[in-house]
Design an enzyme around this catalytic site. Structure first.
Site, short mmCIF file in Angstrom:
data_model
loop_
_atom_site.label_atom_id
_atom_site.label_comp_id
_atom_site.label_asym_id
_atom_site.label_seq_id
_atom_site.Cartn_x
_atom_site.Cartn_y
_atom_site.Cartn_z
N ALA A 20 0.87 -1.18 0.00
CA ALA A 20 0.00 0.00 0.00
C ALA A 20 0.90 1.23 0.00
CB ALA A 20 -0.90 -0.02 1.23
N GLY A 75 0.79 -4.88 1.05
CA GLY A 75 -0.42 -4.94 0.25
C GLY A 75 -0.21 -5.62 -1.10
N GLU A 90 -0.57 -9.18 -0.32
CA GLU A 90 -2.00 -9.41 -0.02
C GLU A 90 -2.84 -9.39 -1.30
OE1 GLU A 90 -1.65 -6.20 2.84
OE2 GLU A 90 -2.56 -7.49 4.36
N GLU A 142 5.06 -4.93 7.09
CA GLU A 142 4.42 -3.81 7.79
C GLU A 142 4.97 -3.61 9.21
OE1 GLU A 142 2.84 -6.20 6.09
OE2 GLU A 142 1.27 -5.32 4.84
N1 CAA Z 1 4.66 3.15 -0.71
C1 CAA Z 1 5.08 4.31 -1.28
N2 CAA Z 1 6.20 4.42 -1.99
C2 CAA Z 1 6.96 3.31 -2.12
C3 CAA Z 1 6.59 2.08 -1.54
C4 CAA Z 1 5.38 2.02 -0.82
N3 CAA Z 1 4.93 0.89 -0.27
N4 CAA Z 1 7.55 1.16 -1.84
C5 CAA Z 1 8.48 1.82 -2.58
N5 CAA Z 1 8.11 3.10 -2.74
C6 CAA Z 1 8.84 4.15 -3.47
C7 CAA Z 1 10.02 4.65 -2.69
O1 CAA Z 1 9.63 5.62 -1.74
C8 CAA Z 1 10.88 5.21 -3.78
O2 CAA Z 1 10.38 6.48 -4.15
P1 CAA Z 1 11.36 7.75 -4.25
O3 CAA Z 1 12.31 7.40 -5.36
O4 CAA Z 1 10.44 8.88 -4.59
O5 CAA Z 1 12.04 7.86 -2.94
C9 CAA Z 1 10.63 4.26 -4.95
O6 CAA Z 1 9.40 3.61 -4.65
C10 CAA Z 1 11.72 3.19 -5.08
O7 CAA Z 1 11.85 2.54 -3.82
P2 CAA Z 1 13.28 2.35 -3.09
O8 CAA Z 1 14.19 3.48 -3.43
O9 CAA Z 1 13.02 2.11 -1.64
O10 CAA Z 1 13.78 1.04 -3.82
P3 CAA Z 1 14.75 -0.10 -3.24
O11 CAA Z 1 15.03 -1.00 -4.39
O12 CAA Z 1 15.89 0.51 -2.50
O13 CAA Z 1 13.87 -0.90 -2.15
C11 CAA Z 1 11.89 -2.02 -1.34
C12 CAA Z 1 12.76 -1.64 -2.56
C13 CAA Z 1 12.67 -3.00 -0.46
C14 CAA Z 1 10.64 -2.69 -1.87
C15 CAA Z 1 11.55 -0.74 -0.54
O14 CAA Z 1 11.03 0.24 -1.43
C16 CAA Z 1 10.52 -0.96 0.53
O15 CAA Z 1 10.86 -1.48 1.58
N6 CAA Z 1 9.25 -0.55 0.29
C17 CAA Z 1 8.20 -0.61 1.27
C18 CAA Z 1 7.71 -2.03 1.49
C19 CAA Z 1 6.64 -2.03 2.55
O16 CAA Z 1 6.88 -1.72 3.70
N7 CAA Z 1 5.40 -2.40 2.15
C20 CAA Z 1 4.27 -2.42 3.04
C21 CAA Z 1 3.48 -1.14 2.90
S1 CAA Z 1 2.20 -0.96 4.11
C22 CAA Z 1 0.95 -1.99 3.56
O17 CAA Z 1 1.01 -2.58 2.50
C23 CAA Z 1 -0.26 -2.11 4.45
C24 CAA Z 1 -1.25 -3.13 4.05
O18 CAA Z 1 -1.31 -4.22 4.57
C25 CAA Z 1 -2.25 -2.86 3.00
#
Ligand code: CAA
Length: 257
Positions: free
Chosen positions: A65, A108, A111, A131
């Site tokens: 998400a 998400g 999911e 998360e």
């Molecule tokens: N939401 C918003 N933006 C996201 C995102 C997310 N879930 N995942 C990645 N992005 C964005 C980053 O902010 C980044 O944007 P900017 O260039 O503007 O900074 C871009 O995508 C590229 O991401 P990274 O630079 O972080 O890329 P990476 O290769 O270094 O890492 C990753 C990849 C490990 C997937 C890392 O992006 C990450 O950990 N993302 C979040 C994963 C996460 O925590 N997901 C759960 C979200 S909460 C949820 O989903 C709740 C639910 O149950 C519904």
């Protein structure tokens, strides 16, 4: 559609929905999920489409998400927006939905893939519910669907540590259907979708409904539900055609009636 690309006839009888926010690793903002819901509703009603594939790109199916959209929201904002009710609609799609996953399927994103009926993965696919690392927990079914798919011990470990699970581990624990080389994952999903599209769509719909019912009921009730759907299939021309074709040693010609 701003965040998805829909191809109604990607292959005969197969439609494709591609998540298209590549710079954000397909982070699932509310608009994107509403677009997916609306597209699925249309495809479900389109008689020319028999199976649906949802995919991202090689790098990411979806990284969760949209954290930036949620970060400052209050609990009451979340309650009133009720974004996951959109996801409930996706689950109600009657036609089979296959997730073709490469790269990240996190939070998400994992999911969403689990909301689909089957998952075809590339060898680079990575699943997880991270998360916990951002101070919260899965909110779109992760604690329930992951646990049903991989069992309590593995689900507890993944959800409490946020560790990413590589495709081989996901396959070994029954989360996904198959792993193929990265250049093949979409082709493989299409092959699976077309194999199903060749069956009677009536029988496919009744069978999908019956399998899904097994997650909602006790065995007795589930068996009764299955039996009624089995009997109902005998009201279709396709059942008559399928059995006649078997007896006459020829391929069936299903009309979806
Ligand atoms: N939401 C918003 N933006 C996201 C995102 C997310 N879930 N995942 C990645 N992005 C964005 C980053 O902010 C980044 O944007 P900017 O260039 O503007 O900074 C871009 O995508 C590229 O991401 P990274 O630079 O972080 O890329 P990476 O290769 O270094 O890492 C990753 C990849 C490990 C997937 C890392 O992006 C990450 O950990 N993302 C979040 C994963 C996460 O925590 N997901 C759960 C979200 S909460 C949820 O989903 C709740 C639910 O149950 C519904």
């Amino acid at each position: 559609m701003e965040f998805i690309i829909v191809t109604e006839q990607y292959a005969p009888a197969v439609a494709l929905i591609q998540l298209n926010r590549p710079k954000e690793l397909n982070a699932l903002n509310r608009q994107l999920m509403e677009e997916v819901r609306d597209a699925l509703k249309l495809l479900d009603a389109n008689a020319n489409v028999r199976t649906i594939i949802i995919t991202g790109n090689e790098q990411a199916f979806a990284a969760g998400a949209d954290i930036k959209q949620m970060a400052d929201m209050s609990a009451i904002d979340m309650l009133l927006i009720d974004q996951f009710s959109t996801w409930d609609q996706i689950r109600k799609t009657k036609k089979p939905v296959i997730a073709a996953v490469s790269g990240f399927a996190l939070g998400g994103g994992c999911e969403f893939a689990m909301t689909c009926d089957m998952i075809v993965a590339s060898e680079t696919a990575t699943f997880g519910q991270p998360e916990i690392k951002i101070g919260t927990l899965p909110g779109a079914g992760g604690t329930q669907r992951l646990t049903r798919a991989v069992g309590k011990a593995k689900a507890m470990e993944l959800i409490l540590t946020g560790r990413f699970m590589p495709a081989e581990e996901a396959l070994a624990h029954g989360l996904i259907n198959k792993i193929v080389p990265v250049e093949m994952y979409l082709k493989e999903a299409v092959a699976l979708a077309q194999e199903i599209a060749r069956m009677s769509p009536v029988a496919v719909q009744l069978a999908k409904e019956a399998v899904n019912r097994s997650f909602e009921t006790l065995l007795d009730e589930g068996l009764a539900f299955e039996r009624k759907n089995f009997y109902l299939s005998f009201a279709s021309a396709d059942q008559k055609e399928g059995m006649k074709a078997f007896i006459e040693k020829r391929k069936p010609n299903y009309t979806g009636k």
